[in-house]
Design a protein around this motif. Structure first.
Motif, PDB file in Angstrom:
ATOM      1  N   VAL A   1      68.505   7.067  22.881  1.00 34.15           N
ATOM      2  CA  VAL A   1      67.335   7.132  23.763  1.00 34.15           C
ATOM      3  C   VAL A   1      67.468   8.386  24.619  1.00 34.15           C
ATOM      4  O   VAL A   1      68.445   8.531  25.363  1.00 34.15           O
ATOM      5  CB  VAL A   1      67.239   5.881  24.672  1.00 34.15           C
ATOM      6  CG1 VAL A   1      65.999   5.983  25.555  1.00 34.15           C
ATOM      7  CG2 VAL A   1      67.199   4.613  23.827  1.00 34.15           C
ATOM      8  N   ILE A   2      66.511   9.294  24.497  1.00 37.28           N
ATOM      9  CA  ILE A   2      66.525  10.530  25.274  1.00 37.28           C
ATOM     10  C   ILE A   2      65.442  10.427  26.341  1.00 37.28           C
ATOM     11  O   ILE A   2      64.280  10.136  26.024  1.00 37.28           O
ATOM     12  CB  ILE A   2      66.277  11.750  24.375  1.00 37.28           C
ATOM     13  CG1 ILE A   2      67.361  11.844  23.293  1.00 37.28           C
ATOM     14  CG2 ILE A   2      66.239  13.023  25.206  1.00 37.28           C
ATOM     15  CD1 ILE A   2      67.105  12.922  22.268  1.00 37.28           C
ATOM     16  N   CYS A   3      65.824  10.641  27.572  1.00 32.55           N
ATOM     17  CA  CYS A   3      64.880  10.555  28.689  1.00 32.55           C
ATOM     18  C   CYS A   3      64.891  11.864  29.467  1.00 32.55           C
ATOM     19  O   CYS A   3      65.947  12.481  29.624  1.00 32.55           O
ATOM     20  CB  CYS A   3      65.257   9.410  29.637  1.00 32.55           C
ATOM     21  SG  CYS A   3      65.417   7.803  28.835  1.00 32.55           S
ATOM     22  N   THR A   4      63.727  12.256  29.944  1.00 31.07           N
ATOM     23  CA  THR A   4      63.642  13.436  30.801  1.00 31.07           C
ATOM     24  C   THR A   4      63.159  12.997  32.180  1.00 31.07           C
ATOM     25  O   THR A   4      62.366  12.074  32.304  1.00 31.07           O
ATOM     26  CB  THR A   4      62.672  14.482  30.232  1.00 31.07           C
ATOM     27  OG1 THR A   4      61.344  13.938  30.205  1.00 31.07           O
ATOM     28  CG2 THR A   4      63.084  14.888  28.834  1.00 31.07           C
ATOM     29  N   ALA A   5      63.645  13.663  33.214  1.00 32.98           N
ATOM     30  CA  ALA A   5      63.263  13.316  34.584  1.00 32.98           C
ATOM     31  C   ALA A   5      63.505  14.498  35.504  1.00 32.98           C
ATOM     32  O   ALA A   5      64.344  15.354  35.233  1.00 32.98           O
ATOM     33  CB  ALA A   5      64.055  12.105  35.070  1.00 32.98           C
TER      34      ALA A   5
ATOM     35  N   MET B   1      62.174   8.666  22.650  1.00 31.11           N
ATOM     36  CA  MET B   1      61.990   9.719  23.641  1.00 31.11           C
ATOM     37  C   MET B   1      61.105   9.188  24.765  1.00 31.11           C
ATOM     38  O   MET B   1      59.996   8.713  24.513  1.00 31.11           O
ATOM     39  CB  MET B   1      61.324  10.940  22.981  1.00 31.11           C
ATOM     40  CG  MET B   1      61.082  12.094  23.923  1.00 31.11           C
ATOM     41  SD  MET B   1      62.588  12.946  24.397  1.00 31.11           S
ATOM     42  CE  MET B   1      61.939  14.241  25.458  1.00 31.11           C
ATOM     43  N   VAL B   2      61.616   9.219  25.994  1.00 24.33           N
ATOM     44  CA  VAL B   2      60.854   8.763  27.160  1.00 24.33           C
ATOM     45  C   VAL B   2      60.785   9.932  28.141  1.00 24.33           C
ATOM     46  O   VAL B   2      61.811  10.364  28.676  1.00 24.33           O
ATOM     47  CB  VAL B   2      61.510   7.541  27.828  1.00 24.33           C
ATOM     48  CG1 VAL B   2      60.653   7.054  28.991  1.00 24.33           C
ATOM     49  CG2 VAL B   2      61.733   6.420  26.815  1.00 24.33           C
ATOM     50  N   GLU B   3      59.567  10.424  28.363  1.00 29.26           N
ATOM     51  CA  GLU B   3      59.396  11.579  29.250  1.00 29.26           C
ATOM     52  C   GLU B   3      59.035  11.141  30.664  1.00 29.26           C
ATOM     53  O   GLU B   3      58.517  10.047  30.882  1.00 29.26           O
ATOM     54  CB  GLU B   3      58.295  12.493  28.703  1.00 29.26           C
ATOM     55  CG  GLU B   3      58.644  13.165  27.383  1.00 29.26           C
ATOM     56  CD  GLU B   3      57.594  14.171  26.987  1.00 29.26           C
ATOM     57  OE1 GLU B   3      57.747  15.362  27.353  1.00 29.26           O
ATOM     58  OE2 GLU B   3      56.612  13.785  26.326  1.00 29.26           O
ATOM     59  N   ASP B   4      59.312  12.024  31.621  1.00 25.96           N
ATOM     60  CA  ASP B   4      58.898  11.835  33.021  1.00 25.96           C
ATOM     61  C   ASP B   4      59.370  10.497  33.587  1.00 25.96           C
ATOM     62  O   ASP B   4      58.590   9.707  34.120  1.00 25.96           O
ATOM     63  CB  ASP B   4      57.373  11.947  33.149  1.00 25.96           C
ATOM     64  CG  ASP B   4      56.872  13.331  32.744  1.00 25.96           C
ATOM     65  OD1 ASP B   4      57.605  14.310  32.993  1.00 25.96           O
ATOM     66  OD2 ASP B   4      55.777  13.432  32.181  1.00 25.96           O
TER      67      ASP B   4
ATOM     68  N   ALA C   1      58.508   6.304  36.211  1.00 24.84           N
ATOM     69  CA  ALA C   1      58.625   4.995  35.562  1.00 24.84           C
ATOM     70  C   ALA C   1      58.712   3.879  36.591  1.00 24.84           C
ATOM     71  O   ALA C   1      59.250   4.047  37.686  1.00 24.84           O
ATOM     72  CB  ALA C   1      59.857   4.971  34.654  1.00 24.84           C
ATOM     73  N   SER C   2      58.198   2.709  36.219  1.00 24.41           N
ATOM     74  CA  SER C   2      58.308   1.532  37.071  1.00 24.41           C
ATOM     75  C   SER C   2      59.719   0.960  36.982  1.00 24.41           C
ATOM     76  O   SER C   2      60.480   1.258  36.048  1.00 24.41           O
ATOM     77  CB  SER C   2      57.311   0.461  36.620  1.00 24.41           C
ATOM     78  OG  SER C   2      57.664  -0.012  35.320  1.00 24.41           O
ATOM     79  N   ALA C   3      60.060   0.123  37.940  1.00 24.21           N
ATOM     80  CA  ALA C   3      61.379  -0.526  37.930  1.00 24.21           C
ATOM     81  C   ALA C   3      61.549  -1.376  36.678  1.00 24.21           C
ATOM     82  O   ALA C   3      62.643  -1.463  36.115  1.00 24.21           O
ATOM     83  CB  ALA C   3      61.551  -1.371  39.194  1.00 24.21           C
ATOM     84  N   GLN C   4      60.440  -1.994  36.215  1.00 22.02           N
ATOM     85  CA  GLN C   4      60.519  -2.852  35.027  1.00 22.02           C
ATOM     86  C   GLN C   4      60.897  -2.036  33.788  1.00 22.02           C
ATOM     87  O   GLN C   4      61.718  -2.465  32.972  1.00 22.02           O
ATOM     88  CB  GLN C   4      59.187  -3.575  34.799  1.00 22.02           C
ATOM     89  CG  GLN C   4      58.875  -4.667  35.808  1.00 22.02           C
ATOM     90  CD  GLN C   4      58.359  -4.123  37.130  1.00 22.02           C
ATOM     91  OE1 GLN C   4      57.955  -2.955  37.207  1.00 22.02           O
ATOM     92  NE2 GLN C   4      58.356  -4.934  38.164  1.00 22.02           N
ATOM     93  N   LEU C   5      60.301  -0.840  33.654  1.00 24.66           N
ATOM     94  CA  LEU C   5      60.620   0.000  32.501  1.00 24.66           C
ATOM     95  C   LEU C   5      62.073   0.463  32.559  1.00 24.66           C
ATOM     96  O   LEU C   5      62.779   0.457  31.541  1.00 24.66           O
ATOM     97  CB  LEU C   5      59.686   1.211  32.451  1.00 24.66           C
ATOM     98  CG  LEU C   5      59.992   2.247  31.355  1.00 24.66           C
ATOM     99  CD1 LEU C   5      59.937   1.607  29.983  1.00 24.66           C
ATOM    100  CD2 LEU C   5      59.008   3.413  31.438  1.00 24.66           C
ATOM    101  N   LEU C   6      62.535   0.841  33.740  1.00 30.91           N
ATOM    102  CA  LEU C   6      63.920   1.295  33.872  1.00 30.91           C
ATOM    103  C   LEU C   6      64.895   0.163  33.546  1.00 30.91           C
ATOM    104  O   LEU C   6      65.900   0.384  32.863  1.00 30.91           O
ATOM    105  CB  LEU C   6      64.165   1.810  35.295  1.00 30.91           C
ATOM    106  CG  LEU C   6      63.323   3.027  35.713  1.00 30.91           C
ATOM    107  CD1 LEU C   6      63.595   3.380  37.163  1.00 30.91           C
ATOM    108  CD2 LEU C   6      63.624   4.223  34.821  1.00 30.91           C
ATOM    109  N   ASP C   7      64.587  -1.040  34.019  1.00 34.85           N
ATOM    110  CA  ASP C   7      65.437  -2.197  33.699  1.00 34.85           C
ATOM    111  C   ASP C   7      65.452  -2.442  32.195  1.00 34.85           C
ATOM    112  O   ASP C   7      66.497  -2.746  31.608  1.00 34.85           O
ATOM    113  CB  ASP C   7      64.926  -3.447  34.423  1.00 34.85           C
ATOM    114  CG  ASP C   7      65.147  -3.379  35.934  1.00 34.85           C
ATOM    115  OD1 ASP C   7      65.984  -2.558  36.369  1.00 34.85           O
ATOM    116  OD2 ASP C   7      64.484  -4.144  36.652  1.00 34.85           O
ATOM    117  N   MET C   8      64.274  -2.330  31.564  1.00 37.59           N
ATOM    118  CA  MET C   8      64.187  -2.570  30.130  1.00 37.59           C
ATOM    119  C   MET C   8      65.027  -1.565  29.350  1.00 37.59           C
ATOM    120  O   MET C   8      65.730  -1.923  28.393  1.00 37.59           O
ATOM    121  CB  MET C   8      62.729  -2.495  29.677  1.00 37.59           C
ATOM    122  CG  MET C   8      62.542  -2.826  28.198  1.00 37.59           C
ATOM    123  SD  MET C   8      61.003  -2.191  27.519  1.00 37.59           S
ATOM    124  CE  MET C   8      61.348  -0.428  27.440  1.00 37.59           C
ATOM    125  N   LEU C   9      64.994  -0.292  29.762  1.00 37.97           N
ATOM    126  CA  LEU C   9      65.773   0.725  29.067  1.00 37.97           C
ATOM    127  C   LEU C   9      67.271   0.434  29.168  1.00 37.97           C
ATOM    128  O   LEU C   9      68.014   0.588  28.190  1.00 37.97           O
ATOM    129  CB  LEU C   9      65.468   2.107  29.650  1.00 37.97           C
ATOM    130  CG  LEU C   9      64.089   2.690  29.322  1.00 37.97           C
ATOM    131  CD1 LEU C   9      63.844   3.960  30.124  1.00 37.97           C
ATOM    132  CD2 LEU C   9      63.960   2.964  27.825  1.00 37.97           C
TER     133      LEU C   9
END
Length: 551
Positions: free
Chosen positions: A29-33, A1-4, A8-16
């Motif tokens: 993987v559940i993400c909220t935005a 679960m990844v909130e908000d 997020a940084s570009a690095q985290l988004l690339d990693m996901l």
């Protein structure tokens, strides 16, 4: 679960994205935005079948009524009050919940005989128009001690620890206030903590933290950041690198802008000392980010260090680190500009001859690469940098690097179709002298830099066999290179040369190593590793190897 995810940084988004693309077993993987995330990162997920998005629309009137009834079981509220709550919430469940909590805090809704009811005075309550207004009203109405605890906690961040808040308040009543804030739904205790032995809490919502932070007087805000930075430094111990970014954030917040001017009015000595600590914290955090190949973040932190630098010497140092960040990321123009700005400061007295020689080498070494630039640097700019650096160089290694660059300038002039006033033989002698120095000091990093010049000038002189031999000598030191990125680059160069020599299987093994090392570092490193693998497939007719590489 990844909130908000919108924060997020570009690095985290690339990693996901990579995590999902490369997973082989069951993984969800559940993400909220917030909606604006779609504008910030429209291509997130790449439209592949592994990704799907669900837009959450506002609650309908019926759903809002159901939520109120669920939150206030057995409620007997006047129709007017119920209608105003539903109207102002506009289907936002968080807004609706906070309005109900505010009404309960103020006694406008009370629990009597197992039922929620509204006294006659409830009709006089004016509900704020925004969720921020509701939160501000709730925070303003808190007991003074509870309010102070919430404000100090907001300085730490969305997640915070009890101890620094206790130290800031200093009256021993923090634990009781935290329990009350938790009971009122403003914060909650977390089951684990980022720091061993520390009780960690979290604000229920980022907006609660934002509103509480904004309500803290600016003069106290700056000093609180300084206090929390010192506390985290003290408690992180051997994990200081892990918290380097957080520590840097607090120090910078403590000494930047009007908050700092108010907090340290009349005490410039303390502010100056704190700025020096903030500068060092930003420098350290930037270096840690670069070590993790979070290069955009490293550049951001080092740019902040440039802006905060207390002296010219510090500013030159920060600019050099900023140049290295861009250099590592293959961003030619900003890296070259940062080096030149640092060099200008050093030449004006903000550094030593050793600094001058090193910056001349860094700037010239970046300029001769060519690939990182949108427009190539004119050799007429590079040659004076090399000459100036050699004039100032006092240590052997820097001199070797500059001699190697003197050799490389010959290839740059040839590429530009210009005559070489020094002559090719002099370029070769410079590269050979550099190589002799590298062999004598037994430095893998120096050898890697110097061998590039030697192979290039020998190739230019049409001594192809000697040039190839020089390239293959990288295998003598490649495993001793400190930088994984440089190791990937050297393996790429050797693999390409072996491919050129028809030694396909050897080339394949090294190309695979280069690809594995470089694929997660930068697009440029990934491109180099992929190129040789694709060239191998073409040369050997292994066409089945191409589709995965193209993807």
């Amino acid at each position: 679960m990844v909130e908000d995810l919108h924060w997020a940084s570009a690095q985290l988004l690339d990693m996901l994205e990579r995590l999902v693309a490369r997973s082989e077993g069951p993984l969800g993987v559940i993400c909220t935005a917030r909606p604006e995330f779609a504008e910030k990162r429209p291509g997130f997920g790449g439209g592949t079948e592994e990704f799907s998005s669900v837009s959450l629309r506002p609650l309908t009137q019926e759903q809002s009524v159901e939520l109120v009834e669920g939150l206030l079981a057995e409620a007997d509220l006047p129709d007017g009050l119920r209608g105003e709550i539903l109207s102002k919430a506009e289907g936002n469940p968080f807004f609706l919940e906070e309005m109900l909590r505010r009404l309960i805090d103020e006694g406008a809704i009370v629990r009597e005989a197992n039922r929620w009811t509204a006294p006659e005075t409830a009709t006089a309550v004016v509900l704020p128009e925004t969720v921020q207004g509701v939160l501000a009203s709730r925070i303003h109405a808190l007991d003074p001690e509870q309010k102070a605890v919430l404000q100090e906690a907001a300085v730490v961040g969305r997640a915070f620890w009890a101890e620094p808040v206790e130290r800031a308040i200093g009256d021993g009543g923090v634990s009781g206030a935290l329990r009350e804030l938790e009971r009122k739904g403003l914060i909650f205790a977390r089951p684990t903590s980022g720091l061993a032995g520390q009780v960690e809490y979290m604000f229920k919502h980022a907006l609660v933290r934002d509103v509480a932070y904004a309500s803290l007087p600016k003069a106290r805000r700056a000093r609180a950041h300084a206090d929390h930075a010192a506390w985290i430094e003290e408690r992180s111990g051997e994990r200081a690198a892990e918290f380097a970014d957080v520590i840097a954030y607090h120090y910078e917040a403590a000494v930047s802008g009007e908050d700092a001017d108010l907090a340290w009015a009349g005490d410039q000595a303390s502010l100056w000392a704190l700025k020096a600590r903030g500068f060092q914290a930003l420098m350290r955090a930037g270096s840690v980010a670069r070590q993790r190949f979070a290069l955009d973040r490293a550049a951001e932190l080092h740019q902040h260090a440039v802006d905060l630098a207390p002296t010219d010497s510090d500013r030159a140092q920060a600019l050099e680190e900023l140049g290295i960040d861009h250099d590592t990321a293959y961003h030619g123009e900003p890296g070259f500009e940062a080096y030149l700005k640092a060099l200008e400061i050093v030449r004006a007295g903000g550094g030593t001859d050793a600094d001058r020689a090193r910056l001349c080498w860094r700037a010239a070494a970046l300029a001769v690469k060519g690939g990182p630039f949108h427009e190539l640097v004119d050799p007429a700019v590079i040659e004076p940098l090399v000459n100036d650096g050699l004039e100032a160089a006092g240590d052997t290694e820097t001199r070797a690097r500059l001699l190697a660059l003197r050799g490389e300038v010959g290839s740059i002039l040839d590429n530009w179709g210009r005559p070489d006033p020094m002559g090719l033989e002099a370029r070769i002698r410079a590269a050979e002298e550099a190589w002799q120095i590298a062999e004598s000091v037994n430095s893998a990093d120096l050898s890697s830099a110097v061998i590039t010049a030697l192979e290039e000038v020998l190739f230019l002189a049409q001594e192809y066999e000697r040039s190839a031999e020089a390239t293959l000598r990288r295998l003598e030191f490649v495993d001793r290179l400190a930088s994984p990125m440089q190791k990937a680059e050297d393996l790429h160069l050797v693999a390409f040369t072996l491919l050129y020599l028809g030694r396909y299987e050897e080339a394949l093994q090294l190309a695979r190593r280069s690809y594995e090392l470089g694929r997660d570092m930068s697009a440029h490193a990934r491109m180099h590793g992929t190129f040789v693998l694709m060239a191998y497939a073409v040369c050997t007719g292994e066409w089945s190897e191409l589709p995965p590489l193209i993807d």
